[in-house]
Design a protein around this motif. Structure first.
Motif, PDB file in Angstrom:
ATOM      1  N   ARG A 250       0.809  -1.204   0.000  1.00  0.00           N
ATOM      2  CA  ARG A 250       0.000   0.000   0.000  1.00  0.00           C
ATOM      3  C   ARG A 250       0.849   1.264   0.000  1.00  0.00           C
ATOM      4  NH1 ARG A 250      -4.357   1.238   4.817  1.00  0.00           N
ATOM      5  NH2 ARG A 250      -5.793   2.565   3.661  1.00  0.00           N
ATOM      6  N   VAL A 251       0.484   2.228  -0.830  1.00  0.00           N
ATOM      7  CA  VAL A 251       1.154   3.525  -0.866  1.00  0.00           C
ATOM      8  C   VAL A 251       0.351   4.504  -0.009  1.00  0.00           C
ATOM      9  CG1 VAL A 251       1.860   5.468  -2.318  1.00  0.00           C
ATOM     10  CG2 VAL A 251       2.080   3.115  -3.164  1.00  0.00           C
ATOM     11  N   THR A 252       1.024   5.174   0.912  1.00  0.00           N
ATOM     12  CA  THR A 252       0.333   6.121   1.798  1.00  0.00           C
ATOM     13  C   THR A 252       1.001   7.498   1.825  1.00  0.00           C
ATOM     14  OG1 THR A 252       1.635   5.396   3.729  1.00  0.00           O
ATOM     15  CG2 THR A 252      -0.449   4.247   3.298  1.00  0.00           C
TER      16      THR A 252
ATOM     17  N   CYS B  44       9.259  12.037   2.181  1.00  0.00           N
ATOM     18  CA  CYS B  44       8.873  11.460   3.469  1.00  0.00           C
ATOM     19  C   CYS B  44       8.125  10.151   3.250  1.00  0.00           C
ATOM     20  CB  CYS B  44       7.974  12.422   4.239  1.00  0.00           C
ATOM     21  SG  CYS B  44       8.757  13.990   4.712  1.00  0.00           S
ATOM     22  N   THR B  45       8.246   9.239   4.203  1.00  0.00           N
ATOM     23  CA  THR B  45       7.575   7.940   4.101  1.00  0.00           C
ATOM     24  C   THR B  45       6.337   7.853   4.981  1.00  0.00           C
ATOM     25  OG1 THR B  45       8.971   7.011   5.848  1.00  0.00           O
ATOM     26  CG2 THR B  45       9.735   6.768   3.564  1.00  0.00           C
ATOM     27  N   THR B  46       6.083   8.868   5.795  1.00  0.00           N
ATOM     28  CA  THR B  46       4.947   8.831   6.713  1.00  0.00           C
ATOM     29  C   THR B  46       3.623   8.837   5.960  1.00  0.00           C
ATOM     30  OG1 THR B  46       5.133  11.239   6.904  1.00  0.00           O
ATOM     31  CG2 THR B  46       6.144   9.914   8.639  1.00  0.00           C
ATOM     32  N   GLY B  47       2.635   8.147   6.526  1.00  0.00           N
ATOM     33  CA  GLY B  47       1.319   8.079   5.924  1.00  0.00           C
ATOM     34  C   GLY B  47       0.503   9.329   6.178  1.00  0.00           C
ATOM     35  N   THR B  48      -0.653   9.415   5.518  1.00  0.00           N
ATOM     36  CA  THR B  48      -1.505  10.597   5.612  1.00  0.00           C
ATOM     37  C   THR B  48      -2.957  10.182   5.827  1.00  0.00           C
ATOM     38  OG1 THR B  48      -1.870  10.609   3.223  1.00  0.00           O
ATOM     39  CG2 THR B  48      -0.025  11.940   4.074  1.00  0.00           C
TER      40      THR B  48
ATOM     41  N   VAL C 175       0.408   4.250   8.820  1.00  0.00           N
ATOM     42  CA  VAL C 175       0.914   3.228   7.899  1.00  0.00           C
ATOM     43  C   VAL C 175       1.962   3.858   6.987  1.00  0.00           C
ATOM     44  CG1 VAL C 175       0.314   1.494   6.164  1.00  0.00           C
ATOM     45  CG2 VAL C 175      -1.343   2.107   7.946  1.00  0.00           C
ATOM     46  N   PRO C 176       3.241   3.807   7.352  1.00  0.00           N
ATOM     47  CA  PRO C 176       4.275   4.401   6.493  1.00  0.00           C
ATOM     48  C   PRO C 176       4.487   3.582   5.228  1.00  0.00           C
ATOM     49  CG  PRO C 176       5.299   3.234   8.310  1.00  0.00           C
ATOM     50  CD  PRO C 176       3.820   3.204   8.569  1.00  0.00           C
ATOM     51  N   THR C 177       4.994   4.240   4.203  1.00  0.00           N
ATOM     52  CA  THR C 177       5.319   3.568   2.953  1.00  0.00           C
ATOM     53  C   THR C 177       6.810   3.267   2.916  1.00  0.00           C
ATOM     54  OG1 THR C 177       3.546   4.703   1.775  1.00  0.00           O
ATOM     55  CG2 THR C 177       5.298   3.749   0.436  1.00  0.00           C
ATOM     56  N   ASP C 178       7.144   2.014   2.689  1.00  0.00           N
ATOM     57  CA  ASP C 178       8.543   1.612   2.589  1.00  0.00           C
ATOM     58  C   ASP C 178       8.669   0.557   1.496  1.00  0.00           C
ATOM     59  OD1 ASP C 178      11.186   1.071   2.869  1.00  0.00           O
ATOM     60  OD2 ASP C 178      11.034   0.116   4.846  1.00  0.00           O
TER      61      ASP C 178
ATOM     62  N   GLU D  71       8.074  -7.243   2.636  1.00  0.00           N
ATOM     63  CA  GLU D  71       6.864  -7.784   3.248  1.00  0.00           C
ATOM     64  C   GLU D  71       5.685  -6.880   2.927  1.00  0.00           C
ATOM     65  OE1 GLU D  71       5.120  -8.959   7.677  1.00  0.00           O
ATOM     66  OE2 GLU D  71       7.175  -8.287   7.389  1.00  0.00           O
ATOM     67  N   SER D  72       4.618  -7.447   2.413  1.00  0.00           N
ATOM     68  CA  SER D  72       3.450  -6.667   2.039  1.00  0.00           C
ATOM     69  C   SER D  72       2.786  -6.080   3.273  1.00  0.00           C
ATOM     70  CB  SER D  72       2.435  -7.524   1.275  1.00  0.00           C
ATOM     71  OG  SER D  72       2.947  -7.919   0.032  1.00  0.00           O
ATOM     72  N   ASP D  73       2.190  -4.909   3.088  1.00  0.00           N
ATOM     73  CA  ASP D  73       1.391  -4.289   4.128  1.00  0.00           C
ATOM     74  C   ASP D  73       0.121  -5.123   4.311  1.00  0.00           C
ATOM     75  OD1 ASP D  73      -0.129  -2.726   5.752  1.00  0.00           O
ATOM     76  OD2 ASP D  73      -0.512  -1.167   4.248  1.00  0.00           O
ATOM     77  N   PRO D  74      -0.144  -5.655   5.515  1.00  0.00           N
ATOM     78  CA  PRO D  74      -1.315  -6.503   5.703  1.00  0.00           C
ATOM     79  C   PRO D  74      -2.606  -5.815   5.305  1.00  0.00           C
ATOM     80  CG  PRO D  74       0.134  -6.617   7.618  1.00  0.00           C
ATOM     81  CD  PRO D  74       0.666  -5.531   6.741  1.00  0.00           C
TER      82      PRO D  74
END
Length: 530
Positions: free
Chosen positions: A135-137, A418-422, A428-431, A436-439
């Motif tokens: 997931r991209v956040t 930045c990798t922080t989510g919105t 849920v940060p984006t890395d 490993e997939s975001d659950p």
């Protein structure tokens, strides 16, 4: 003293205690006075501000015994209902239109009216995107890219312009699905006004017009949905992967989905939080004749903390009796207006909005006295409890803006990101480097999200189109999921002082009625025995 006289005095004391409790109950609330017998009022209009209105309606019903009915049918329909005299008030992001873009008759109410600001917020770009199943956040988009997406110029997520906005991501080869409003909408009007002002050539080439429109000119490549719940609901489904829509920040926050950070005039990508909206609106101009907003300064605000697509919503209030509106209803409407401008603004941030600044509160306060039956007083800024100002503040100051943090350096336009989510995915940060997939982004979780939103699974055949209530309009199979998103609410605070006083008064009254007869029988029985 005889037992009978003692009993009478005890009953009188109980009754007096009950009346004292009721008197305290009547004076406990500073605004509005709970002793008033409020007549129910009804309004229709904006879905952009509906989440705030729904929470406020719940609050005044619980705390002040006030019934305020509201239906989010869209700003255009709300303005028409006001013209027809079938509602007591309407809510819209734009004023009455002298030349509606759908070719209908000019919007000319026959009864007097005024515009009163009620809540501010940011028009956000909620999206559903994955890269390699993750997931991209933390998506970033410039204003030009946003305009090109919603005018059909950019159609794939791996377009070079999107990649330039997102140096920390490897954008996927996936078709973009713009999701737009199918109904007449203030959200559409605000978004298209911004495009027409900032990227007029692109907007004109696509729409064939030079200004705003409430009816989005959707193309076959777009998905048109009814209401804010409809567009947010479509994006949040499993079949909405690759989609992006424009909607009030509150809906994305509640849906658990991220919003794009938008590039501002200072060169920073910013999220539409309460503080960034507050900073942006410091450059808003107000037409003194009717309090309508002029947002050119907001769009080009050079403060690094500002969110460019910031605005506020109006309540259209009657200044004359007519239609279903009466002077007795004016007392309810005036009390509700005072609540919204002051106490109600405390919850704006929690609900995904930004509280009104002092200058708009004072301007709105002046409008209250124009409502028949509302009384001559507006709000007292010294006792308003609005989080944007404190007693003694200058009307042009804003406590939120004064304390708004500067954006992170990684949010500056350039080679870092930045990798922080919105939004609703802030945690849920984006890395993309993490294999490993975001659950939250796998198919099982997507199905769970779909079920929580009103149904399970994607649709078969043609892409489904749902109305704001989740009913299937066209496309999809019979087992398709309903595309709905629930309004954001805050926890019920439980019983307050007024509720406890009411309970105490009731117990005193009950005792005053029940105790004397029981005691009288016991005294008589005691007398016979002796």
């Amino acid at each position: 003293m005889t037992p009978t006289r003692t009993l009478a005095r005890a009953a009188a004391a109980l009754a007096a205690a009950a009346f004292l409790a009721l008197a305290a109950l009547g004076g406990a609330g500073a605004s509005p006075a709970h002793a008033v017998d409020y007549l129910p009022i009804t309004g229709t209009g904006s879905t952009w501000s509906q989440n705030a209105l729904d929470q406020w309606r719940k609050n005044v019903a619980a705390n002040y015994g006030m019934t305020v009915n509201y239906s989010g049918v869209g700003s255009s329909a709300g303005r028409q209902d006001f013209i027809n005299g079938t509602v007591d008030f309407a809510v819209s992001e734009i004023p009455f239109q002298s030349a509606p873009d759908d070719g209908s008759s000019p919007e000319n109410p026959t009864r007097g009216y005024a515009y009163m600001p009620i809540v501010a917020g940011g028009t956000a770009f909620m999206y559903n995107l994955q890269i390699n199943g993750k997931r991209v956040t933390n998506l970033r988009l410039s204003g030009e890219v946003i305009t090109k997406i919603f005018t059909g110029v950019i159609t794939n997520w791996n377009d070079g312009a999107i990649q330039a906005d997102n140096p920390g991501l490897t954008m996927p080869d996936k078709t973009i699905v713009p999701v737009v409003r199918s109904d007449g909408s203030g959200s559409t009007a605000q978004f298209t006004l911004w495009m027409s002002k900032q990227y007029g050539d692109l907007w004109s080439a696509f729409s064939g017009r030079s200004g705003l429109t409430s009816q989005y000119p959707a193309t076959p490549a777009m998905k048109a949905q009814n209401g804010s719940l409809g567009v947010a609901g479509y994006v949040s489904q499993s079949y909405g992967e690759g989609a992006i829509t424009y909607v009030e920040y509150s809906y994305a926050k509640n849906s658990g989905f991220p919003v794009a950070k938008v590039l501002n005039a200072a060169g920073y990508y910013v999220e539409p939080k309460a503080t960034s909206v507050a900073v942006a609106l410091l450059q808003a101009q107000i037409d003194p004749s009717d309090l309508t907003q002029i947002l050119d300064g907001v769009y080009n605000n050079g403060d690094p903390r500002t969110y460019p697509l910031s605005s506020y919503s109006y309540m259209i209030i009657p200044t004359a009796v007519g239609g279903v509106f009466t002077e007795q209803k004016g007392a309810t409407l005036g009390a509700f207006a005072r609540y919204m401008l002051c106490e109600g603004q405390q919850q704006a941030d929690t609900l995904g909005y930004s509280p009104l600044p002092m200058n708009l509160v004072l301007a709105g306060s002046d409008q209250i006295s124009r409502i028949p039956g509302a009384g001559s007083s507006g709000v007292d800024p010294r006792n308003c409890n609005n989080p944007t100002f404190k007693p003694g503040d200058d009307p042009n100051s804003n406590q939120l803006a004064l304390t708004a943090p500067q954006p992170e350096e990684c949010d500056k336009q350039g080679p870092t990101q930045c990798t922080t989510g919105t939004g609703g995915a802030a945690d849920v940060p984006t890395d993309p480097a993490n294999p490993e997939s975001d659950p939250a982004s796998n198919s099982d979780a997507a199905a769970q999200n779909s079920a929580a939103a009103g149904g399970g699974g994607g649709a078969g055949g043609a892409a489904p189109v749902y109305d704001e209530n989740g009913a299937l309009v066209s496309g999809g199979g019979s087992g398709g999921a309903a595309a709905v998103s629930s309004p954001f609410t805050i926890p019920d605070p439980g019983m307050g002082t007024q509720q406890w006083l009411m309970l105490a008064a009731g117990l005193f009254l009950l005792a005053a009625v029940i105790v004397p007869p029981l005691a009288s029988r016991r005294l008589k029985r005691s007398g016979r025995d002796s």
